[in-house]
Design an enzyme around this catalytic site. Structure first.
Site, PDB file in Angstrom:
ATOM      1  N   ASP A   8       0.860  -1.177   0.000  1.00 23.80           N
ATOM      2  CA  ASP A   8       0.000   0.000   0.000  1.00 23.80           C
ATOM      3  C   ASP A   8       0.902   1.234   0.000  1.00 23.80           C
ATOM      4  OD1 ASP A   8       0.891   0.310   2.622  1.00 23.80           O
ATOM      5  OD2 ASP A   8      -1.092   0.120   3.532  1.00 23.80           O
ATOM      6  N   HIS A   9       0.318   2.406   0.183  1.00 21.73           N
ATOM      7  CA  HIS A   9       1.077   3.652   0.134  1.00 21.73           C
ATOM      8  C   HIS A   9       2.179   3.703   1.191  1.00 21.73           C
ATOM      9  CE1 HIS A   9      -2.332   4.113   2.843  1.00 21.73           C
ATOM     10  NE2 HIS A   9      -1.568   4.937   3.554  1.00 21.73           N
ATOM     11  N   CYS A  67       2.862  -3.188   4.215  1.00 24.75           N
ATOM     12  CA  CYS A  67       2.056  -2.034   4.600  1.00 24.75           C
ATOM     13  C   CYS A  67       2.744  -1.403   5.803  1.00 24.75           C
ATOM     14  CB  CYS A  67       0.608  -2.435   4.891  1.00 24.75           C
ATOM     15  SG  CYS A  67       0.356  -3.575   6.261  1.00 24.75           S
ATOM     16  N   THR A  69       2.349  -1.828   9.091  1.00 24.37           N
ATOM     17  CA  THR A  69       2.710  -2.792  10.135  1.00 24.37           C
ATOM     18  C   THR A  69       2.836  -4.222   9.632  1.00 24.37           C
ATOM     19  OG1 THR A  69       0.404  -3.246  10.687  1.00 24.37           O
ATOM     20  CG2 THR A  69       1.517  -1.445  11.914  1.00 24.37           C
ATOM     21  N   GLY A  70       2.265  -4.524   8.492  1.00 24.26           N
ATOM     22  CA  GLY A  70       2.193  -5.890   7.987  1.00 24.26           C
ATOM     23  C   GLY A  70       0.958  -6.620   8.470  1.00 24.26           C
ATOM     24  N   GLY A  72      -2.432  -5.718   8.654  1.00 26.34           N
ATOM     25  CA  GLY A  72      -3.621  -5.689   7.801  1.00 26.34           C
ATOM     26  C   GLY A  72      -3.465  -6.572   6.578  1.00 26.34           C
ATOM     27  N   HIS A 100       8.478 -23.812  10.786  1.00 28.00           N
ATOM     28  CA  HIS A 100       7.406 -24.445  11.560  1.00 28.00           C
ATOM     29  C   HIS A 100       6.024 -24.262  10.946  1.00 28.00           C
ATOM     30  CE1 HIS A 100       9.759 -24.715  15.613  1.00 28.00           C
ATOM     31  NE2 HIS A 100      10.412 -25.228  14.594  1.00 28.00           N
ATOM     32  N   HIS A 135       5.768 -30.643  12.557  1.00 25.91           N
ATOM     33  CA  HIS A 135       5.388 -29.366  11.942  1.00 25.91           C
ATOM     34  C   HIS A 135       4.515 -29.588  10.711  1.00 25.91           C
ATOM     35  CE1 HIS A 135       7.919 -27.474  14.818  1.00 25.91           C
ATOM     36  NE2 HIS A 135       8.964 -28.181  14.415  1.00 25.91           N
TER      37      HIS A 135
END
Length: 151
Positions: A8-9, A67, A69-70, A72, A100, A135
């Site tokens: 995103d922006h 984005c 924070t990652g 969303g 994992h 795993h």
């Protein structure tokens, strides 16, 4: 490896940096936006939708979403069948998301990590393989839940 990428922006500048690295390391990169020279605010779900669709359908091996924070991007991507997106914020989460959890989409926060650390995380994430045994069994359980809820 064929890698879909979008931002995103808030993540557009970091995305350009990551694309440069991926191109230099001979990966096939599909850039789904936002344009590096665009400063307009956009909605992250629109871009997560594109990359997650590509990975879910098997048209790309992996994806990278960026984005602020990652978070969303990760939440949106994980709505798609077969997608195992993970927010990566350090070397440990980069490695463990693959070892994992067999993540196939990495989500980065441009307001959390600097460019060089982001590249370090991408290197680790691309090199790591999923560990077998317990795993793989756990990932199978996640897939079974996904299939059950899709009915």
């Amino acid at each position: 490896m064929k890698i879909a990428i979008a931002a995103d922006h808030a993540g557009r500048e970091l995305k350009s940096y990551v694309i440069d690295f991926l191109t230099l390391t001979n990966h096939q990169v599909l850039d789904y936006g936002v344009a590096a020279d665009s400063s307009a605010s956009v909605d992250y779900p629109d871009y997560a939708d594109i990359v997650a669709s590509e990975v879910s359908a098997g048209r790309c091996d992996r994806g990278i979403l960026i984005c602020g924070t990652g978070i969303g991007m990760c939440m949106t991507a994980n709505k798609f069948p077969g997608v195992r997106a993970a927010v990566v914020c350090d070397e440990f989460t980069a490695r463990m998301s693959r070892a994992h959890n067999d993540s196939n989409i990495m989500c980065l926060g441009s307001r959390i990590v600097n460019y060089q650390r982001a590249i370090d995380f991408v290197k680790i994430w691309l090199a790591a393989e999923c560990e077998e045994g317990r795993h793989r069994s756990r990932i199978g359980k996640v897939t079974a839940i996904e299939k059950r809820l899709a009915q």
